[in-house]
Design a protein around this motif. Structure first.
Motif, PDB file in Angstrom:
ATOM      1  N   VAL A   1       0.935  -1.065   0.038  1.00 41.24           N
ATOM      2  CA  VAL A   1       0.126   0.022   0.088  1.00 41.24           C
ATOM      3  C   VAL A   1       0.728   1.333   0.084  1.00 41.24           C
ATOM      4  N   ARG A   2       0.215   2.355  -0.365  1.00 46.79           N
ATOM      5  CA  ARG A   2       1.033   3.574  -0.568  1.00 46.79           C
ATOM      6  C   ARG A   2       0.141   4.630   0.381  1.00 46.79           C
ATOM      7  N   ARG A   3       1.347   5.166   1.106  1.00 48.92           N
ATOM      8  CA  ARG A   3       0.341   6.337   1.994  1.00 48.92           C
ATOM      9  C   ARG A   3       1.075   7.570   1.648  1.00 48.92           C
ATOM     10  N   ASN A   4       0.296   8.732   1.350  1.00 45.28           N
ATOM     11  CA  ASN A   4       0.804   9.846   1.074  1.00 45.28           C
ATOM     12  C   ASN A   4       1.067  10.852   2.127  1.00 45.28           C
ATOM     13  N   GLU A   5       2.003  11.395   2.250  1.00 45.44           N
ATOM     14  CA  GLU A   5       2.339  12.319   3.118  1.00 45.44           C
ATOM     15  C   GLU A   5       3.208  13.572   2.519  1.00 45.44           C
ATOM     16  N   GLY A   6       2.294  14.706   2.197  1.00 44.42           N
ATOM     17  CA  GLY A   6       2.959  15.888   1.682  1.00 44.42           C
ATOM     18  C   GLY A   6       3.272  15.498   0.308  1.00 44.42           C
ATOM     19  N   LYS A   7       4.412  15.757  -0.152  1.00 45.39           N
ATOM     20  CA  LYS A   7       4.774  15.268  -1.638  1.00 45.39           C
ATOM     21  C   LYS A   7       5.494  13.795  -1.565  1.00 45.39           C
ATOM     22  N   TYR A   8       5.585  13.204  -0.618  1.00 48.12           N
ATOM     23  CA  TYR A   8       6.199  11.887  -0.588  1.00 48.12           C
ATOM     24  C   TYR A   8       5.203  10.828  -0.619  1.00 48.12           C
ATOM     25  N   GLY A   9       5.157   9.752  -1.022  1.00 46.44           N
ATOM     26  CA  GLY A   9       4.410   8.579  -0.784  1.00 46.44           C
ATOM     27  C   GLY A   9       5.199   7.406  -0.190  1.00 46.44           C
ATOM     28  N   TYR A  10       4.767   6.894   0.966  1.00 50.44           N
ATOM     29  CA  TYR A  10       5.319   5.833   1.556  1.00 50.44           C
ATOM     30  C   TYR A  10       4.741   4.616   1.429  1.00 50.44           C
ATOM     31  N   TYR A  11       5.848   3.612   1.020  1.00 51.71           N
ATOM     32  CA  TYR A  11       5.099   2.254   0.707  1.00 51.71           C
ATOM     33  C   TYR A  11       5.517   1.314   1.678  1.00 51.71           C
ATOM     34  N   SER A  12       4.512   0.297   2.098  1.00 56.68           N
ATOM     35  CA  SER A  12       4.528  -0.653   3.050  1.00 56.68           C
ATOM     36  C   SER A  12       3.943  -1.817   2.797  1.00 56.68           C
ATOM     37  N   LEU A  13       3.998  -2.956   3.275  1.00 56.68           N
ATOM     38  CA  LEU A  13       3.457  -4.111   3.174  1.00 56.68           C
ATOM     39  C   LEU A  13       1.901  -3.950   3.593  1.00 56.68           C
ATOM     40  N   ARG A  14       1.124  -4.720   2.776  1.00 59.60           N
ATOM     41  CA  ARG A  14      -0.436  -4.457   2.819  1.00 59.60           C
ATOM     42  C   ARG A  14      -0.965  -4.782   4.230  1.00 59.60           C
ATOM     43  N   ASN A  15      -0.217  -6.132   4.540  1.00 59.26           N
ATOM     44  CA  ASN A  15      -0.861  -6.705   5.944  1.00 59.26           C
ATOM     45  C   ASN A  15       0.180  -7.477   6.574  1.00 59.26           C
ATOM     46  N   GLN A  16       0.035  -8.084   7.771  1.00 66.32           N
ATOM     47  CA  GLN A  16       0.935  -9.108   8.231  1.00 66.32           C
ATOM     48  C   GLN A  16       1.107 -10.474   7.567  1.00 66.32           C
ATOM     49  N   HIS A  17       0.101 -10.670   6.795  1.00 62.46           N
ATOM     50  CA  HIS A  17      -0.040 -11.856   6.172  1.00 62.46           C
ATOM     51  C   HIS A  17       1.182 -12.085   5.180  1.00 62.46           C
ATOM     52  N   ILE A  18       1.261 -10.972   4.381  1.00 61.89           N
ATOM     53  CA  ILE A  18       2.425 -10.690   3.346  1.00 61.89           C
ATOM     54  C   ILE A  18       3.736 -10.706   4.235  1.00 61.89           C
ATOM     55  N   ARG A  19       4.031 -10.244   5.290  1.00 63.62           N
ATOM     56  CA  ARG A  19       5.177 -10.219   6.118  1.00 63.62           C
ATOM     57  C   ARG A  19       5.426 -11.720   6.590  1.00 63.62           C
ATOM     58  N   ASP A  20       4.292 -12.525   6.763  1.00 65.20           N
ATOM     59  CA  ASP A  20       4.403 -13.732   7.329  1.00 65.20           C
ATOM     60  C   ASP A  20       4.874 -14.709   6.186  1.00 65.20           C
ATOM     61  N   LEU A  21       4.310 -14.635   5.016  1.00 67.38           N
ATOM     62  CA  LEU A  21       4.627 -15.133   3.797  1.00 67.38           C
ATOM     63  C   LEU A  21       6.316 -14.846   3.728  1.00 67.38           C
ATOM     64  N   LEU A  22       6.825 -13.945   3.487  1.00 69.58           N
ATOM     65  CA  LEU A  22       8.138 -13.479   3.754  1.00 69.58           C
ATOM     66  C   LEU A  22       9.141 -14.224   4.672  1.00 69.58           C
ATOM     67  N   GLU A  23       8.442 -14.217   5.810  1.00 69.38           N
ATOM     68  CA  GLU A  23       9.265 -14.864   6.911  1.00 69.38           C
ATOM     69  C   GLU A  23       9.202 -16.485   6.626  1.00 69.38           C
ATOM     70  N   MET A  24       8.031 -17.056   6.115  1.00 72.36           N
ATOM     71  CA  MET A  24       7.850 -18.524   5.795  1.00 72.36           C
ATOM     72  C   MET A  24       8.784 -18.795   4.749  1.00 72.36           C
ATOM     73  N   PHE A  25       9.076 -17.881   3.756  1.00 70.78           N
ATOM     74  CA  PHE A  25       9.943 -18.562   2.970  1.00 70.78           C
ATOM     75  C   PHE A  25      11.427 -18.487   3.358  1.00 70.78           C
ATOM     76  N   ASP A  26      11.852 -17.941   4.302  1.00 72.64           N
ATOM     77  CA  ASP A  26      12.923 -17.940   4.995  1.00 72.64           C
ATOM     78  C   ASP A  26      13.146 -19.207   5.835  1.00 72.64           C
ATOM     79  N   VAL A  27      12.015 -19.698   6.366  1.00 72.43           N
ATOM     80  CA  VAL A  27      12.049 -20.756   7.161  1.00 72.43           C
ATOM     81  C   VAL A  27      12.363 -21.960   6.304  1.00 72.43           C
TER      82      VAL A  27
END
Length: 106
Positions: free
Chosen positions: A63-89
């Protein structure tokens, strides 16, 4: 499993299968970042990074969050983070076999 669901699952997994997209996901796994921060951290090309960000956002992985002239990108949710961590496992278990696999297609 329903054919359409398999096709959608393939698209999701494809989002993780590109080196640049995976680098971006790992880069923003723990903290939101601007395009410039991502480009600097993964030593990429801004135009290329922007295209991959658009792909990841379009697929709903980030997802993208706008603040002033900048856009900040982050993972959509914990599930995406969990998948990335599961790939490592999983990789810890199969790393040698994956590294030696001669059937890998780029």
């Amino acid at each position: 499993m329903e054919h359409n669901k398999i096709d959608t699952k393939v698209k999701l997994i494809h989002g993780f299968s590109n080196k640049t997209r995976l680098q971006i996901l790992e880069c923003i796994k723990d903290k939101e970042k601007t395009v410039s921060q991502i480009v600097e951290e993964i030593n990429g090309n801004q135009s290329n990074i922007s295209q991959h960000l658009a792909c990841l956002k379009g697929c709903g992985m980030i997802v993208r969050r706008n603040e002033g002239k900048y856009g900040y990108y982050s993972l959509r949710n914990q599930h995406i983070r969990d998948l990335l961590e599961m790939f490592d496992v999983v990789l810890d278990d199969v790393q040698h076999d994956v590294a030696c696999c001669d059937r890998h297609i780029d």
